[in-house]
Design an enzyme around this catalytic site. Structure first.
Site, mmCIF file in Angstrom:
data_model
loop_
_atom_site.group_PDB
_atom_site.id
_atom_site.type_symbol
_atom_site.label_atom_id
_atom_site.label_comp_id
_atom_site.label_asym_id
_atom_site.label_seq_id
_atom_site.Cartn_x
_atom_site.Cartn_y
_atom_site.Cartn_z
ATOM 1 C CB CYS A 35 -0.915 -0.048 1.226
ATOM 2 S SG CYS A 35 -1.781 1.477 1.592
ATOM 3 C CB CYS A 38 0.305 1.763 4.082
ATOM 4 S SG CYS A 38 -1.416 1.250 3.981
#
Length: 111
Positions: A35, A38
């Site tokens: 991600c 993230c």
């Protein structure tokens, strides 16, 4: 995952012990290795773990490896930052947000 001695690794197996049984404020970053957003906020989470060491438990939970806890809290988008006060889920921030926004949430819930 960003490095900080104050970050706690959270899993399905230790969630109850490290978060639900913890007295005080906890912040858990639900994330995944693949991600991009993230990875973008990981340094902020690490810095906040250091900034609030001793006052807030900051943890990271890999959603791919810990699907049970992710499903339990309805995490569908990552990063999702969940806040727990005395083991109870009290707030959620979804997406790559500025460090100041996360810091504001922490300070709000410390009161």
């Amino acid at each position: 995952m960003a490095d900080s001695a104050n970050l706690v690794t959270i899993t399905d197996d230790n969630f109850k012990d490290r978060i639900e049984d913890h007295g005080g404020l906890s912040m858990v970053d639900f994330w995944a290795e693949w991600c991009g957003p993230c990875r973008l906020i990981a340094p902020f989470v690490s810095e906040l773990a250091d900034d609030f060491a001793g006052r807030v438990r900051v943890g990271k939970l890999d959603v791919d490896a810990n699907m049970s806890t992710s499903m339990r809290f309805g995490v569908r988008s990552i990063p999702s930052i969940l806040f727990f006060k005395d083991g109870q889920h009290v707030d959620t921030v979804i997406g790559a947000v500025p460090k100041a926004q996360l810091q504001q949430k922490i300070e709000q819930h410390l009161q």
